[in-house]
Design a protein around this motif. Structure first.
Motif, short mmCIF file in Angstrom:
data_model
loop_
_atom_site.label_atom_id
_atom_site.label_comp_id
_atom_site.label_asym_id
_atom_site.label_seq_id
_atom_site.Cartn_x
_atom_site.Cartn_y
_atom_site.Cartn_z
N LEU A 107 -0.53 -4.32 -11.54
CA LEU A 107 0.11 -3.00 -11.66
C LEU A 107 1.36 -2.93 -10.79
O LEU A 107 2.39 -2.41 -11.19
CB LEU A 107 -0.87 -1.91 -11.26
N ALA A 108 1.24 -3.47 -9.57
CA ALA A 108 2.40 -3.46 -8.66
C ALA A 108 3.53 -4.29 -9.25
O ALA A 108 4.71 -3.90 -9.19
CB ALA A 108 2.00 -3.99 -7.29
N GLY A 109 3.17 -5.45 -9.82
CA GLY A 109 4.19 -6.30 -10.43
C GLY A 109 4.88 -5.61 -11.59
O GLY A 109 6.10 -5.70 -11.75
N ALA A 110 4.06 -4.93 -12.41
CA ALA A 110 4.64 -4.21 -13.55
C ALA A 110 5.57 -3.09 -13.08
O ALA A 110 6.65 -2.85 -13.63
CB ALA A 110 3.53 -3.64 -14.43
N ALA A 111 5.12 -2.39 -12.00
CA ALA A 111 5.94 -1.31 -11.47
C ALA A 111 7.26 -1.84 -10.92
O ALA A 111 8.34 -1.27 -11.16
CB ALA A 111 5.18 -0.56 -10.37
N LEU A 112 7.18 -2.95 -10.18
CA LEU A 112 8.40 -3.54 -9.64
C LEU A 112 9.30 -4.07 -10.75
O LEU A 112 10.53 -3.96 -10.66
CB LEU A 112 8.04 -4.67 -8.67
N GLY A 113 8.67 -4.62 -11.80
CA GLY A 113 9.46 -5.08 -12.94
C GLY A 113 10.19 -3.94 -13.62
O GLY A 113 11.35 -4.06 -14.00
N GLY A 114 9.47 -2.82 -13.77
CA GLY A 114 10.11 -1.65 -14.36
C GLY A 114 11.23 -1.11 -13.50
O GLY A 114 12.29 -0.72 -14.00
N LEU A 115 11.00 -1.10 -12.16
CA LEU A 115 12.03 -0.63 -11.24
C LEU A 115 13.24 -1.55 -11.29
O LEU A 115 14.39 -1.09 -11.28
CB LEU A 115 11.47 -0.58 -9.82
N ALA A 116 12.99 -2.87 -11.36
CA ALA A 116 14.09 -3.82 -11.43
C ALA A 116 14.92 -3.62 -12.70
O ALA A 116 16.15 -3.67 -12.67
CB ALA A 116 13.55 -5.25 -11.37
N ALA A 117 14.22 -3.38 -13.82
CA ALA A 117 14.92 -3.15 -15.08
C ALA A 117 15.79 -1.90 -15.00
O ALA A 117 16.93 -1.88 -15.47
CB ALA A 117 13.91 -3.03 -16.22
N TYR A 118 15.24 -0.86 -14.37
CA TYR A 118 16.02 0.38 -14.21
C TYR A 118 17.23 0.15 -13.31
O TYR A 118 18.35 0.58 -13.61
CB TYR A 118 15.14 1.48 -13.63
N ARG A 146 -12.07 -9.54 -6.13
CA ARG A 146 -10.95 -10.36 -6.56
C ARG A 146 -10.29 -9.81 -7.81
O ARG A 146 -9.07 -9.75 -7.90
CB ARG A 146 -11.43 -11.79 -6.81
N SER A 147 -11.11 -9.36 -8.77
CA SER A 147 -10.53 -8.82 -10.01
C SER A 147 -9.82 -7.51 -9.75
O SER A 147 -8.79 -7.20 -10.35
CB SER A 147 -11.63 -8.63 -11.06
N ALA A 148 -10.35 -6.69 -8.81
CA ALA A 148 -9.70 -5.43 -8.46
C ALA A 148 -8.34 -5.70 -7.82
O ALA A 148 -7.35 -5.02 -8.10
CB ALA A 148 -10.58 -4.63 -7.51
N LEU A 149 -8.31 -6.72 -6.95
CA LEU A 149 -7.05 -7.08 -6.30
C LEU A 149 -6.04 -7.58 -7.33
O LEU A 149 -4.85 -7.23 -7.29
CB LEU A 149 -7.30 -8.14 -5.24
N ALA A 150 -6.55 -8.37 -8.29
CA ALA A 150 -5.67 -8.90 -9.32
C ALA A 150 -5.08 -7.77 -10.16
O ALA A 150 -3.90 -7.79 -10.53
CB ALA A 150 -6.43 -9.88 -10.21
N SER A 151 -5.92 -6.78 -10.46
CA SER A 151 -5.42 -5.63 -11.22
C SER A 151 -4.35 -4.87 -10.45
O SER A 151 -3.33 -4.45 -10.99
CB SER A 151 -6.58 -4.69 -11.57
N ALA A 152 -4.62 -4.68 -9.15
CA ALA A 152 -3.65 -3.97 -8.31
C ALA A 152 -2.33 -4.73 -8.24
O ALA A 152 -1.25 -4.13 -8.33
CB ALA A 152 -4.23 -3.76 -6.91
#
Length: 513
Positions: free
Chosen positions: A17-28, A8-14
């Protein structure tokens, strides 16, 4: 030993990370200025470009199953999008058209091509009564109003015209601040509503017209009699698009559907129309004044010619709009079943002016699905001096033909007054695309002419364009169509024109014959 992280914690981390990546892509996506779709639809907008990358394979899939019967439209979209981005790649494996089919047209090349001219040809607009002639490019921005288009769309088109040295028609929705902001040359169009220079009763206010037409950016004035998308009825701007700003610019009530009258109130006969055009030329200080129309009948065109002969003056130009053209909203019945197609309309106007000995005084422009270099050459062979383009110019600034123009929810910011949606259309980027598209298309037209052995448009001849009549025969335009001699209608009208010529009168418009 430390325990292993739980699933569960591994999934949460993934997920984090995916959310942060998508957030960064959205900002760009939100801050980049090259792609309108990504600015308005961050992250999910990438699906459009993924599909664009798969376009050749998808198109072939659809073609093989007869799901896409419009390869011409597909090719033109590719040309516009790529040329506007400065991409001038050749296509492999030859044409996909059925070159033997009836109706297929082609340009006749020469076994002895000539060098391309060092400068792009231009057209002098201005007859003997004009004191401020204008040098027109072979391809220009056709009539599209502010209101129908967004402020950023108007800015991008006009800046592109300024960068490329071509003209931008304002459309009938008035001369707006966004047309003037970028400094590009303007053709000010006056429709039946006289927007921007109208009295309280809907007539032309000569004082306002004199003031606005004197502006340096205004190079020509065009009086719109009718347009290809809906000949016989006026332009329409839906109520939700009539903002306070647009209402002020046009001089109409805010929030109410803005409908132009079907006919002009300043004249009612061909003679009065020609006199009106002469008056506008006088008020503007001698600038070129002309008219735009979708042709209905030979009689009406000949009535205009007779009025010119009677009054003793002519318009400086006539813009022929084909029934297949038009970017504005219109009833389906008008779009599909009203008005003369561009080829026939252009041939009618050109022959009428030649036959009455007036052609040398008047330049002819055309609009109606002009998008590629071959379109320009074809129309000049048929009698035009220059062309205007609307739909292709919209696509150059990002239009994806979502067909939401009338709703105010255009996804690319081209035809909406919604500030959030307009934000996606970056003027600095899209104006360059307009310039590159026009420049590349005119260059291709000149290249085609050189391949035909022609170094100047004046050398183009009707026999240089041919049409298949069937799979076993074809014919040139020199034989396919009738071409009148200068002054022939005045001397002895041919049998094919005699009835229309005798029916035409400068004192009334008519639609028979």
């Amino acid at each position: 030993m430390p325990s292993r992280p739980s699933a569960r914690s591994a999934l949460a981390s993934a997920v984090g990370l995916a959310g942060a990546a998508l957030g960064g892509l959205a900002a760009y996506d939100l801050t980049q200025k090259r792609h309108t779709i990504l600015r308005n639809y961050p992250v999910i907008g990438h699906m459009r470009y993924l599909l664009e990358g798969l376009r050749p394979e998808l198109q072939q899939y659809f073609i093989e199953r007869n799901w896409d019967g419009r390869p011409y439209d597909r090719d033109i979209r590719s040309i516009i999008y790529e040329r506007s981005k400065g991409i001038h790649g050749e296509q492999p494996f030859g044409t996909e058209r059925d070159v033997n089919a009836s109706g297929y047209e082609y340009l006749v090349h020469s076994i002895a091509p000539v060098p391309e001219p060092a400068k792009m040809p231009r057209v002098r607009i201005g007859g003997p009564d004009c004191t401020q002639p204008y040098s027109m490019a072979l391809m220009n921005v056709s009539a599209m109003s502010f209101g129908a288009l967004s402020a950023n769309a108007i800015r991008a088109l006009n800046k592109g015209a300024q960068l490329g040295g071509f003209a931008h028609d304002t459309g009938e929705g008035s001369l707006s601040p966004y047309h003037e902001e970028m400094g590009g040359d303007l053709v000010w169009e006056l429709g039946t509503g006289y927007f921007g220079s109208r009295t309280a009763t809907g007539l032309l206010d000569e004082d306002i017209f004199r003031e606005k037409s004197a502006k340096h950016q205004v190079k020509c004035i065009s009086v719109k009699l009718s347009q290809g998308a809906k000949p016989g009825i006026g332009g329409v701007l839906p109520g939700p698009k009539v903002t306070a700003e647009i209402a002020d610019i046009r001089g109409v009530p805010e929030g109410e559907k803005c409908v132009s009258p079907p006919s002009h109130a300043m004249f009612s006969t061909p003679t009065e129309l020609i006199e009106f055009l002469a008056r506008l030329r006088e008020l503007s200080g001698g600038k070129p004044v002309g008219m735009k129309l979708c042709v209905g009948s030979r009689v009406e065109v000949l009535s205009l010619c007779k009025a010119m002969l009677e009054v003793g003056t002519t318009p400086d130009f006539v813009i022929v709009d084909g029934s297949e053209g038009g970017t504005g909203a219109a009833p389906l019945e008008f779009e599909d079943h009203m008005g003369m197609p561009l080829t026939q309309g252009l041939m009618t106007v050109n022959n009428a002016l030649v036959g009455t000995g007036l052609r040398h005084r008047i330049r002819i422009g055309t609009s109606g699905k002009v998008a590629a270099g071959n379109d320009i050459v074809k129309r000049m062979i048929q009698g035009a001096d220059y062309t205007n383009s609307a739909r292709a110019m919209m696509m150059a600034i990002g239009c994806i033909q979502a067909q939401r123009c009338h709703t105010g929810r255009c996804p690319t910011g081209v035809t909406t007054q919604d500030p959030r949606r307009q934000r996606g259309l970056v003027v600095e980027d899209k104006s360059v695309r307009v310039k590159q598209y026009q420049e590349g298309t005119v260059a291709e037209a000149v290249k085609l002419m050189a391949a035909m052995g022609v170094s100047d448009p004046s050398e183009l001849r009707p026999w240089m364009l041919r049409r298949n009549l069937s799979e076993t025969s074809n014919i040139s335009y020199a034989t396919l169509y009738e071409w009148l001699e200068p002054g022939q209608l005045l001397a002895e009208p041919p049998e094919t024109w005699a009835e229309a010529w005798s029916s035409a009168t400068p004192d009334a418009f008519g639609t028979h014959v």
